[in-house]
Design a protein around this motif. Structure first.
Motif, PDB file in Angstrom:
ATOM      1  N   ARG A  27      65.248  39.900  51.692  1.00 30.99           N
ATOM      2  CA  ARG A  27      66.473  40.528  50.785  1.00 30.99           C
ATOM      3  C   ARG A  27      65.740  41.382  50.048  1.00 30.99           C
ATOM      4  N   THR A  29      64.771  43.180  46.629  1.00 31.41           N
ATOM      5  CA  THR A  29      64.563  42.645  45.203  1.00 31.41           C
ATOM      6  C   THR A  29      65.599  43.574  44.283  1.00 31.41           C
ATOM      7  N   SER A  30      65.873  43.064  42.914  1.00 31.60           N
ATOM      8  CA  SER A  30      66.592  43.822  42.200  1.00 31.60           C
ATOM      9  C   SER A  30      65.878  45.348  41.894  1.00 31.60           C
ATOM     10  N   GLN A  31      64.768  45.270  41.776  1.00 31.35           N
ATOM     11  CA  GLN A  31      63.817  46.394  41.537  1.00 31.35           C
ATOM     12  C   GLN A  31      64.015  47.432  42.787  1.00 31.35           C
ATOM     13  N   GLN A  32      64.002  46.923  43.803  1.00 34.39           N
ATOM     14  CA  GLN A  32      64.012  47.848  45.042  1.00 34.39           C
ATOM     15  C   GLN A  32      65.706  48.258  45.022  1.00 34.39           C
ATOM     16  N   LEU A  33      66.360  47.570  44.633  1.00 31.88           N
ATOM     17  CA  LEU A  33      68.062  48.241  44.658  1.00 31.88           C
ATOM     18  C   LEU A  33      68.080  48.964  43.361  1.00 31.88           C
ATOM     19  N   ALA A  34      67.409  48.938  42.386  1.00 31.50           N
ATOM     20  CA  ALA A  34      67.512  49.885  41.081  1.00 31.50           C
ATOM     21  C   ALA A  34      67.006  51.154  41.670  1.00 31.50           C
ATOM     22  N   TRP A  36      66.737  52.365  44.765  1.00 32.61           N
ATOM     23  CA  TRP A  36      67.577  53.008  45.350  1.00 32.61           C
ATOM     24  C   TRP A  36      68.727  53.837  44.907  1.00 32.61           C
TER      25      TRP A  36
END
Length: 320
Positions: A27, A29-34, A36
């Protein structure tokens, strides 16, 4: 005699009978979501205001659009017919020549004057910051204000430029109504508007040159001109390249100044590709949307070619 069994490593992804287990996807990570989330507005902006308009302009240039088909969207596909129409138009050669002259003269004078002013203000005398701020005024003014001001200054009857020429015994010049002088008039106005940009960028580049180089050159007996050609100009080359590239892209698409001052006239003597594209698409009772879009795409191609040349030159410099 029996051979010892080989210790073969067991595949951890396999099941008890050798069946492969499904690999679980990681899934984000929060850094990747941030990341994007930060990229999404930029990507949306580029798609809405760059990619889609460019696509629509290319589509316009490849179809035969009329006012009715422009609204209903049923224009027939014509391929490169609009480009052939543009190339065969008698106005193509003069517009191309005017575009080249306008762009080249403006770039040269804007860069030379901006570099001279940047070197002048680099000495940091008492009123340096105040004068630099005043030189930014032409760049900060709306283009319609600048163009209207130059139209008034170059007016044949009441302009301040002709009044000054008359005071020193020179006959008045029809700057805006003479085919001989109209292109010169819009070039003067555009140079005045573009010099502050060159000044700001080149001055920032001068700030990054170590002062010790000038001190060492002065101790070796190098004069001001020698220091300029041996230190300032070579070290400013990367900044100069991006300055000229941005100036080229801006100058190619200049429309407001020319249209307000001369509308491309008289007798199309100051018509460039930018004004010609507008005249084809919106300046006639029967608009030619396809040829107008084709002329606009020629400007895009020219800017893209020079951009690719800049990237190639920068890559070669980085490798060397």
């Amino acid at each position: 005699m029996t051979r010892p069994a080989l210790d073969v490593p067991r595949d951890r992804t396999a099941g008890p009978r050798g069946a492969a287990k499904p690999v679980r996807k990681r899934r984000p990570t929060s850094q990747q979501l941030a990341a994007w989330a930060f990229l999404a507005p930029v990507a949306l902006y580029l798609v809405l205001f760059y990619a889609y308009p460019l696509y629509r302009n290319i589509d316009l240039s490849l179809r035969h659009y009329t006012v009715r088909s422009f609204v209903q969207g049923d224009a027939p596909f014509t391929g490169l017919a609009n480009y052939r129409t543009v190339f065969e138009d008698p106005a193509f050669a003069p517009a191309l020549l005017h575009t080249i002259l306008f762009t080249t003269v403006c770039l040269v004078f804007q860069y030379v004057m901006g570099l001279a002013l940047a070197v002048f203000f680099h000495r940091n005398f008492r009123l340096s910051a105040t004068l630099r701020a005043l030189f930014l005024v032409p760049w900060l003014l709306p283009l319609i204000v600048s163009a209207s001001t130059w139209s008034w200054m170059l007016n044949s009857d009441s302009g301040i430029v002709n009044a000054a020429l008359h005071a020193i015994g020179i006959d008045p010049v029809n700057w805006l109504t003479s085919p001989t002088w109209s292109l010169t008039a819009v070039i003067l106005a555009n140079i005045w508007i573009g010099v502050p940009f060159n000044l700001v960028v080149l001055y920032s580049g001068l700030q990054n040159i170590p002062a010790g180089l000038y001190e060492a050159a002065a101790l070796d007996g190098a004069g001001p001109w020698r220091r300029f050609w041996s230190i300032t100009f070579p070290l400013l080359r990367p900044v100069s390249a991006i300055t000229l590239l941005l100036g080229l892209v801006y100058t190619l698409k200049v429309f407001d100044i020319i249209w307000i001052m001369t509308k491309g006239g008289p007798a199309e003597s100051s018509t460039t590709f930018a004004t010609w594209s507008y005249q084809l698409g919106f300046g006639n009772l029967v608009p030619a949307f396809g040829p107008g879009a084709a002329v606009g795409n020629l400007l895009v191609i020219a800017a893209l070619v020079f951009g690719l040349i800049y990237v190639r030159v920068q890559r070669k410099q980085a490798e060397s």
